[in-house]
Every structure is written in structure tokens, then in C-alpha cells.
Design a protein around this motif. Structure first.
Motif, mmCIF file in Angstrom:
data_model
loop_
_atom_site.group_PDB
_atom_site.id
_atom_site.type_symbol
_atom_site.label_atom_id
_atom_site.label_comp_id
_atom_site.label_asym_id
_atom_site.label_seq_id
_atom_site.Cartn_x
_atom_site.Cartn_y
_atom_site.Cartn_z
ATOM 1 N N GLN A 104 -4.879 -3.602 -3.666
ATOM 2 C CA GLN A 104 -5.820 -4.729 -3.736
ATOM 3 C C GLN A 104 -5.617 -5.520 -5.035
ATOM 4 O O GLN A 104 -5.537 -6.748 -5.024
ATOM 5 C CB GLN A 104 -7.242 -4.186 -3.664
ATOM 6 N N GLU A 105 -5.475 -4.767 -6.126
ATOM 7 C CA GLU A 105 -5.268 -5.398 -7.432
ATOM 8 C C GLU A 105 -3.968 -6.207 -7.442
ATOM 9 O O GLU A 105 -3.885 -7.264 -8.060
ATOM 10 C CB GLU A 105 -5.206 -4.299 -8.496
ATOM 11 N N GLU A 126 -7.047 6.607 -2.220
ATOM 12 C CA GLU A 126 -8.058 5.713 -2.804
ATOM 13 C C GLU A 126 -7.449 4.872 -3.934
ATOM 14 O O GLU A 126 -7.650 3.655 -4.002
ATOM 15 C CB GLU A 126 -9.239 6.563 -3.316
ATOM 16 N N GLU A 127 -6.688 5.554 -4.791
ATOM 17 C CA GLU A 127 -6.032 4.832 -5.899
ATOM 18 C C GLU A 127 -5.016 3.831 -5.357
ATOM 19 O O GLU A 127 -4.888 2.720 -5.877
ATOM 20 C CB GLU A 127 -5.323 5.810 -6.840
ATOM 21 N N TYR A 160 0.846 -1.202 0.000
ATOM 22 C CA TYR A 160 0.000 0.000 0.000
ATOM 23 C C TYR A 160 0.885 1.258 0.000
ATOM 24 O O TYR A 160 0.621 2.232 -0.717
ATOM 25 C CB TYR A 160 -0.919 -0.014 1.231
ATOM 26 N N ASN A 170 -1.028 2.601 -14.138
ATOM 27 C CA ASN A 170 -1.990 3.581 -13.640
ATOM 28 C C ASN A 170 -1.533 5.005 -13.964
ATOM 29 O O ASN A 170 -2.315 5.826 -14.434
ATOM 30 C CB ASN A 170 -2.147 3.398 -12.127
ATOM 31 N N LYS A 187 -5.133 2.286 -2.530
ATOM 32 C CA LYS A 187 -5.866 1.140 -1.962
ATOM 33 C C LYS A 187 -6.283 0.177 -3.081
ATOM 34 O O LYS A 187 -6.091 -1.033 -2.977
ATOM 35 C CB LYS A 187 -7.105 1.638 -1.199
ATOM 36 N N ASP A 188 -6.820 0.756 -4.160
ATOM 37 C CA ASP A 188 -7.251 -0.085 -5.295
ATOM 38 C C ASP A 188 -6.062 -0.820 -5.918
ATOM 39 O O ASP A 188 -6.159 -2.003 -6.254
ATOM 40 C CB ASP A 188 -7.942 0.774 -6.373
#
Lengths: 212, 147
Positions: A68-69, A61-62, A50, A102, A64-65
């Protein structure tokens, strides 16, 4: 002094080796169907993954995503994991690739907005301020030991670096990986990592002139 | 770049400052750099800036993953891949695709054999029934014509 450094280095290497064995065992167990083994890996690496994502994209937020990914992708590809490679490097490689994708996607979106904005301007539409669209969101975490101002300046300077330089700074100075391990993560030779690190620090010093 | 160290001293200082973030300096290199920056304010400023930047990078505030992050990840994984699927991976990490393929093949073959048997059996019954019906018709026709 040097002896102390040598002993500390040896202890660090031993710790990494033991952790590596522990990770490999967990991967094997996971491949045998024990989901708890993957849970162990997620809990062990959730904070660094993270953190790397956050330092790369500067958005909670990005980050976290992306984190997770990273784990979902790692789980999907677990059967392709080479047991001789440290799990940590493999996981960070997935995370690095996802964050770079990203950032590139973000650049693409910024360019699209710029083109759309230019088109509106030439059509005589409302003259929108480009900064409204392109300024990346920056969030500064609370409870910081370093002054908020300084960490913000440094994060902004980091954001100004090319993605590969930024990754090297994050992995080396913030995550404590050596250049050889970063080379494995990024798929480049150790000396290339070293060169990128020198240039990155040089650029940071230039950007932070007057601040530090 | 000026000072008593001269050009060589500044070059040495720059090279040393560049590698400050790579490794800990040896005592010889460290004392030579110290001697030079005492007399060269520009190199001293570069040295101080570099050490400050490295120090800041290494002490940037740490951040933890959000609360419940691991649970969420596992939830996502379980949603798209039930635990049963994990059993299809052998100890070397290769999915047991060949087993699934063999089971599928055997099932198809058995199915085809059953269907074939059924069709053949039903066909024979059908032929028998037809023969029976024709002979009955012949008998009734013969009875009718003879009377």
C-alpha cells in the motif's frame, strides 16, 4: 530449440514494450488528473508488488502495508517519474527500498529487544527466551502447488540471505526480471546483479543441502 | 571433485552450474556438462541441487493482493489528496506552482491597493469633517462673544 527460445524472447520483449507504452500513457493521464488511470496501474501491479513484499518480509500484514505504501509513494512522486524508464522497474524500486527499510528497522528492533533482554538477564530478572522476541513471523500461504514443507524451507533459506541477494532471487526467479532490469531497480550494474545472483544461489544450495 | 573429467571437467561443471539460473545452456555446453556429470557424482549432486533450487524458486506459490486492496489504496490517496489537486499538474508532470504563485501575488497587490484607497478616502473624509466641525465651533464662539 534455440530458434524457439529466440522467438519466445522476442515475443516477451514485444509484450513488455507494449505494456510499457500502456503504463506510460496511464501515467500521463494520471498526471492530467485522471485518477482512473492510477487505478488501472494499481490493479495491474497490485499482485506482483504484494508478492515481492511478501517474499521479502514473510509476513502478510506487513506485506500488505508495504504494498500500500508503495502505491501511495508512487502516486506522490509521480511527477518525478522518468517516462523513458519502465514504470514497472520504477515501482519495484520503490517497493524494494521500502521493504529493505522495513527489514533494517526490524533488525534495529530485534537488537533493541536483545539489549533489553540482556539488561534484564544481568539484573537477575526473568530469563526470557530470546527466540520469543526475535523469531520473525512466518506464514505459509494456502493452496500451494509446491509442498508446504519445501516452500517453507526455501522461504527460510531466502530469509537467511542478505537483503540484496534475496531481492535478486525474488525479482529474477519469481518475477522474471532480467539482470539489466534488476540493475535499474537496485541502482547497480548488471554484472553486480549477476554476481549477487550466483552467490545467492550458491548460499541457497548450501542451506538446502539435505532438503533438496 | 573426482571422476574421469578430471579437474578441468569439474571446473567447467562448476562454472556451468553457476550460470544455470542465468540463461538457457547452449547445446555444446549442455552435452559437455552431461558427459561430465555422468562420471562425477559430486558434480552431479551439485547440478541436481542447483536445478532443484531454481525449479523450486520459479514455482514458489504465487500470492495475490488481499481482497479490496486497490480500493483501499485509492481511498488512502483520495483522503490526503483530493482529485482537484491533480489538476495542478501539467502534461509534463510539473505542478503548476508558478500559476498559483502569480495568482497569489496579484491577489495581494489588489488587496493592498484596495486597502490603501480605502484608507486614503476615509482619511480625506475625516479631514473634511474636522474642518467643518472647527468652523462651526468658531462661528458659534464668534456669535457668543459678539452678543
Amino acid at each position: 530449440m534455440n530458434k524457439d527460445n529466440g522467438e519466445a524472447g522476442a515475443q516477451h520483449r514485444k509484450k513488455l514494450m507494449l505494456e510499457g507504452r500502456e503504463d506510460t500513457r496511464a501515467v500521463r493521464e494520471c498526471l492530467q488528473g485522471k485518477i482512473e488511470a492510477f487505478e488501472f496501474l494499481v490493479k495491474k501491479y497490485q499482485d506482483p508488488v504484494y508478492y515481492i513484499a511478501y517474499r521479502m518480509v514473510s509476513n502478510q500484514e506487513e506485506a500488505k502495508d508495504l504494498a500500500q505504501e508503495t502505491f501511495v509513494k508512487a502516486f506522490e512522486k509521480l511527477d518525478t517519474f522518468n517516462m523513458k524508464m519502465p514504470f514497472r522497474s520504477w515501482l519495484y524500486k520503490i517497493c524494494s527500498n521500502l521493504t529493505i527499510d522495513n527489514l533494517r528497522g526490524r533488525k534495529g528492533r530485534e537488537i533493541s529487544v536483545r539489549i533489553a533482554n540482556d539488561a534484564r538477564e544481568t539484573e537477575g530478572g526473568r530469563n526470557m527466551h530470546l527466540a520469543e522476541f526475535v523469531a520473525p513471523e512466518r506464514e505459509i500461504p494456502e493452496n500451494v502447488s509446491l509442498s508446504n514443507d519445501i516452500s517453507r524451507y526455501v522461504q527460510e533459506a531466502l530469509d537467511g540471505l542478505p537483503e540484496n541477494y534475496r531481492l535478486v532471487m525474488v525479482l529474477h526467479h519469481m518475477e522474471g526480471l532480467n539482470y539489466a532490469e534488476i540493475g535499474k531497480v537496485l541502482g547497480v550494474p548488471r554484472n553486480t546483479v549477476k554476481t549477487w545472483a550466483h552467490r545467492a544461489r550458491g548460499e541457497l544450495c548450501g542451506s538446502l543441502k539435505g532438503v533438496v | 571433485m573426482s571422476g574421469n573429467g578430471g579437474e578441468t571437467g569439474c571446473e567447467f561443471a562448476l562454472r556451468t552450474i553457476e550460470i544455470l539460473g542465468d540463461q538457457k545452456l547452449g547445446p555444446g555446453r549442455r552435452s559437455r556438462l552431461r558427459r561430465h556429470i555422468e562420471t562425477c557424482p559430486e558434480c552431479k549432486a551439485d547440478f541436481e541441487r542447483m536445478t532443484a533450487v531454481i525449479d523450486i524458486l520459479e514455482n514458489m506459490p504465487r500470492m495475490s493482493a488481499p481482497e479490496g486492496f486497490a480500493d483501499k489504496v485509492l481511498e488512502v490517496i483520495m483522503a490526503y489528496m483530493p482529485v482537484g489537486d491533480l489538476d495542478s499538474i501539467d502534461e509534463h508532470g510539473h505542478r503548476k506552482v508558478w500559476i498559483a504563485g502569480a495568482v497569489f501575488g496579484v491577489s495581494i497587490a489588489l488587496g493592498l491597493a484596495v486597502v490603501r484607497h480605502f484608507i486614503e478616502h476615509e482619511g480625506e473624509n475625516g479631514i473634511d469633517q474636522d474642518d467643518e466641525r472647527v468652523s462651526k465651533e468658531r462661528e458659534s464662539y464668534a456669535a457668543a462673544t459678539s452678543s
